[in-house]
Design a protein around this motif. Structure first.
Motif, PDB file in Angstrom:
ATOM      1  N   SER A 162       0.826  -1.204   0.000  1.00  0.00           N
ATOM      2  CA  SER A 162       0.000   0.000   0.000  1.00  0.00           C
ATOM      3  C   SER A 162       0.863   1.258   0.000  1.00  0.00           C
ATOM      4  N   SER A 163       2.166   1.087   0.198  1.00  0.00           N
ATOM      5  CA  SER A 163       3.124   2.201   0.134  1.00  0.00           C
ATOM      6  C   SER A 163       3.680   2.299  -1.282  1.00  0.00           C
ATOM      7  N   VAL A 164       3.477   3.445  -1.925  1.00  0.00           N
ATOM      8  CA  VAL A 164       3.978   3.614  -3.290  1.00  0.00           C
ATOM      9  C   VAL A 164       5.508   3.521  -3.351  1.00  0.00           C
ATOM     10  N   PRO A 165       6.249   4.239  -2.487  1.00  0.00           N
ATOM     11  CA  PRO A 165       7.715   4.127  -2.558  1.00  0.00           C
ATOM     12  C   PRO A 165       8.222   2.707  -2.325  1.00  0.00           C
ATOM     13  N   LEU A 166       7.599   1.978  -1.397  1.00  0.00           N
ATOM     14  CA  LEU A 166       8.016   0.597  -1.142  1.00  0.00           C
ATOM     15  C   LEU A 166       7.714  -0.281  -2.352  1.00  0.00           C
ATOM     16  N   THR A 167       6.551  -0.091  -2.949  1.00  0.00           N
ATOM     17  CA  THR A 167       6.194  -0.868  -4.129  1.00  0.00           C
ATOM     18  C   THR A 167       7.191  -0.638  -5.256  1.00  0.00           C
ATOM     19  N   ILE A 168       7.504   0.615  -5.525  1.00  0.00           N
ATOM     20  CA  ILE A 168       8.449   0.947  -6.597  1.00  0.00           C
ATOM     21  C   ILE A 168       9.806   0.302  -6.326  1.00  0.00           C
ATOM     22  N   ALA A 169      10.293   0.426  -5.097  1.00  0.00           N
ATOM     23  CA  ALA A 169      11.609  -0.121  -4.762  1.00  0.00           C
ATOM     24  C   ALA A 169      11.627  -1.642  -4.869  1.00  0.00           C
ATOM     25  N   ALA A 170      10.533  -2.285  -4.455  1.00  0.00           N
ATOM     26  CA  ALA A 170      10.480  -3.749  -4.511  1.00  0.00           C
ATOM     27  C   ALA A 170      10.501  -4.246  -5.953  1.00  0.00           C
ATOM     28  N   TYR A 171       9.741  -3.603  -6.818  1.00  0.00           N
ATOM     29  CA  TYR A 171       9.730  -4.026  -8.221  1.00  0.00           C
ATOM     30  C   TYR A 171      11.061  -3.730  -8.913  1.00  0.00           C
ATOM     31  N   ARG A 172      11.676  -2.624  -8.565  1.00  0.00           N
ATOM     32  CA  ARG A 172      12.996  -2.330  -9.146  1.00  0.00           C
ATOM     33  C   ARG A 172      13.979  -3.441  -8.796  1.00  0.00           C
ATOM     34  N   LEU A 173      13.970  -3.848  -7.538  1.00  0.00           N
ATOM     35  CA  LEU A 173      14.877  -4.912  -7.102  1.00  0.00           C
ATOM     36  C   LEU A 173      14.512  -6.229  -7.774  1.00  0.00           C
ATOM     37  N   ALA A 174      13.224  -6.514  -7.843  1.00  0.00           N
ATOM     38  CA  ALA A 174      12.780  -7.769  -8.470  1.00  0.00           C
ATOM     39  C   ALA A 174      13.184  -7.835  -9.937  1.00  0.00           C
ATOM     40  N   SER A 175      13.153  -6.690 -10.617  1.00  0.00           N
ATOM     41  CA  SER A 175      13.510  -6.685 -12.049  1.00  0.00           C
ATOM     42  C   SER A 175      14.975  -7.010 -12.264  1.00  0.00           C
ATOM     43  N   GLU A 176      15.795  -6.836 -11.226  1.00  0.00           N
ATOM     44  CA  GLU A 176      17.216  -7.177 -11.302  1.00  0.00           C
ATOM     45  C   GLU A 176      17.474  -8.630 -10.935  1.00  0.00           C
ATOM     46  N   VAL A 177      16.532  -9.227 -10.191  1.00  0.00           N
ATOM     47  CA  VAL A 177      16.760 -10.550  -9.604  1.00  0.00           C
ATOM     48  C   VAL A 177      16.116 -11.678 -10.411  1.00  0.00           C
ATOM     49  N   PHE A 178      14.897 -11.451 -10.916  1.00  0.00           N
ATOM     50  CA  PHE A 178      14.109 -12.548 -11.484  1.00  0.00           C
ATOM     51  C   PHE A 178      14.039 -12.484 -13.005  1.00  0.00           C
ATOM     52  N   PRO A 179      13.927 -13.652 -13.646  1.00  0.00           N
ATOM     53  CA  PRO A 179      13.724 -13.688 -15.100  1.00  0.00           C
ATOM     54  C   PRO A 179      12.250 -13.664 -15.478  1.00  0.00           C
ATOM     55  N   TYR A 180      11.366 -13.648 -14.479  1.00  0.00           N
ATOM     56  CA  TYR A 180       9.942 -13.811 -14.735  1.00  0.00           C
ATOM     57  C   TYR A 180       9.249 -12.477 -15.012  1.00  0.00           C
ATOM     58  N   PRO A 181       8.156 -12.504 -15.784  1.00  0.00           N
ATOM     59  CA  PRO A 181       7.385 -11.279 -16.000  1.00  0.00           C
ATOM     60  C   PRO A 181       6.792 -10.772 -14.691  1.00  0.00           C
ATOM     61  N   LEU A 182       6.611  -9.455 -14.613  1.00  0.00           N
ATOM     62  CA  LEU A 182       6.134  -8.816 -13.391  1.00  0.00           C
ATOM     63  C   LEU A 182       4.740  -8.229 -13.599  1.00  0.00           C
ATOM     64  N   HIS A 183       3.878  -8.540 -12.659  1.00  0.00           N
ATOM     65  CA  HIS A 183       2.511  -8.010 -12.612  1.00  0.00           C
ATOM     66  C   HIS A 183       2.547  -6.809 -11.672  1.00  0.00           C
ATOM     67  N   LEU A 184       2.324  -5.602 -12.217  1.00  0.00           N
ATOM     68  CA  LEU A 184       2.449  -4.382 -11.426  1.00  0.00           C
ATOM     69  C   LEU A 184       1.131  -3.988 -10.773  1.00  0.00           C
ATOM     70  N   GLY A 185       1.253  -3.435  -9.569  1.00  0.00           N
ATOM     71  CA  GLY A 185       0.086  -2.879  -8.904  1.00  0.00           C
ATOM     72  C   GLY A 185       0.469  -2.310  -7.555  1.00  0.00           C
ATOM     73  N   VAL A 186      -0.276  -1.316  -7.133  1.00  0.00           N
ATOM     74  CA  VAL A 186      -0.181  -0.800  -5.762  1.00  0.00           C
ATOM     75  C   VAL A 186      -1.457  -1.248  -5.077  1.00  0.00           C
ATOM     76  N   THR A 187      -1.349  -1.921  -3.958  1.00  0.00           N
ATOM     77  CA  THR A 187      -2.527  -2.535  -3.362  1.00  0.00           C
ATOM     78  C   THR A 187      -3.185  -1.606  -2.346  1.00  0.00           C
ATOM     79  N   GLU A 188      -4.470  -1.824  -2.114  1.00  0.00           N
ATOM     80  CA  GLU A 188      -5.221  -1.094  -1.076  1.00  0.00           C
ATOM     81  C   GLU A 188      -5.036   0.412  -1.201  1.00  0.00           C
ATOM     82  N   THR A 189      -5.233   0.934  -2.422  1.00  0.00           N
ATOM     83  CA  THR A 189      -4.965   2.355  -2.661  1.00  0.00           C
ATOM     84  C   THR A 189      -6.108   3.260  -2.245  1.00  0.00           C
ATOM     85  N   GLY A 190      -7.308   2.696  -2.028  1.00  0.00           N
ATOM     86  CA  GLY A 190      -8.421   3.524  -1.589  1.00  0.00           C
ATOM     87  C   GLY A 190      -9.421   3.809  -2.685  1.00  0.00           C
TER      88      GLY A 190
END
Length: 354
Positions: A179-207
């Protein structure tokens, strides 16, 4: 900047490709009771009409799982089953033709259950999305990191992916939402460096629609602009059809999707001598569903208006109680304010017929 979305593996979700350079797709999730086939089918059709490409359904029990057969017969969109806790639900929907399963391998009761799901999905070529959420991280990761953080989300995803890989399953998609935008962005950035798999993007519980659209636009839009993300879902406390419209708008704003009408309108100021807000809203409603790859400008005054309107395929620039109508830089005529919208739309429609 490297476009990381082109370098992921590609999965096939009911005929729709995700990853490996495929176009970024828009998803939403039904808020109907899945066992209510009529209501669910009707909402799926609304999603399709709005431009949705993949639809997720809640499968909380066997009654919902058994409804998948009839729903599949009545719609022609890829369907994703959202499964928690009971691995038997995953087996049931797999056998009934589901196109993808969203699962958390950590909450369906041990490795044998994960193995059974992986084997069934592999046999039927059904991809699995591992959905990691900052609000439901494993207790050991909270103890290790102290709080949800990018490293904790990525470690959770890595552990779950490793469990599927252990059983020879690699048809995987990942999401790492918070639900934190900065945390979501940082997590996906890191994941894009680590995994070969496609990423499903979203920010959860946004209101609500307003707040959720803003948070999603910042979070999803930032990642898309950096070349990260293969499919998206905008989560709103609103009619889920609005998630589709918001998702498409985010893709266009990030420059990831082309086509459709692009509306350009200026902010109001003291120089404006027409009801620019009213005119812009009228034009937007009239042109938003046109199947044309065009730009339309609605400008309010003589300072930037004529120049901006001339740069657009079509446009109007306001004066005092009237305005100029343009087409590709050429003045078509001057019209009273109350005729501007009709004149603009008629010009666009006339060219479309040609």
């Amino acid at each position: 900047m490297t476009n990381k979305r082109d370098n992921t593996r590609k999965i096939n979700v009911g005929g729709v490709a995700v990853g490996g350079g495929s176009p970024v797709t828009v998803q939403s999730m039904c808020n109907t009771k899945t066992w209510d086939v009529e209501a669910t089918v009707n909402q799926i059709k609304e999603f399709r009409a709005a431009g949705c490409e993949i639809v997720r359904l809640a499968i909380p029990d066997m009654r919902a799982a058994r409804a998948i057969s009839e729903i599949k017969e009545r719609v022609d969109m890829p369907l994703v089953a959202d499964i928690h806790f009971d691995y038997r639900l995953a087996l049931e929907v797999a056998q009934r033709g589901i196109d993808k399963i969203r699962i958390n391998p950590g909450n369906i009761g041990g490795e044998e259950n994960v193995k059974a799901v992986a084997e069934e999905c592999k046999k039927r070529h059904i991809p699995i999305r591992i959905g990691v959420n900052g609000g439901s991280l494993e207790k050991r990761l909270i103890e290790k990191y102290g709080h949800p953080c990018p490293e904790a989300l990525v470690e959770s995803a890595r552990d779950h992916a490793a469990l599927l890989e252990k059983f020879g399953f690699e048809d995987i998609c990942l999401s790492l939402k918070s639900s934190s935008v900065p945390l979501t962005i940082a997590a996906y950035r890191l994941a894009s460096e680590v995994f070969p798999y496609p990423l499903h993007l979203g920010v959860t519980e946004t209101g609500t629609e307003w707040n959720g659209t803003i948070q999603s636009a910042v979070g999803i839009g930032t990642l898309l602009s950096e070349g990260i993300g293969n499919t998206i879902r905008v989560s709103l406390t609103a009619d889920p059809v609005k998630e589709v419209s918001a998702g498409i708008a985010i893709l266009k704003a990030a420059g990831v999707r082309q086509g459709g009408v692009k509306l350009v309108s200026c902010p109001t100021c003291g120089r404006t001598e027409i009801d620019l807000i009213g005119l812009a809203n009228k034009v937007e409603q009239r042109v938003k569903d046109m199947p044309r790859d065009i730009s339309v400008a609605v400008m309010g005054c003589v300072v930037n208006g004529p120049g901006e309107a001339r740069e657009a395929d079509y446009g109007v620039a306001g004066g005092k109680d009237k305005g100029l109508l343009f087409k590709k830089g050429q003045v078509i005529g001057t019209y009273p304010y109350d005729q501007l919208c009709d004149a603009l739309v008629e010009l666009i429609e006339k060219d479309d017929i040609k």
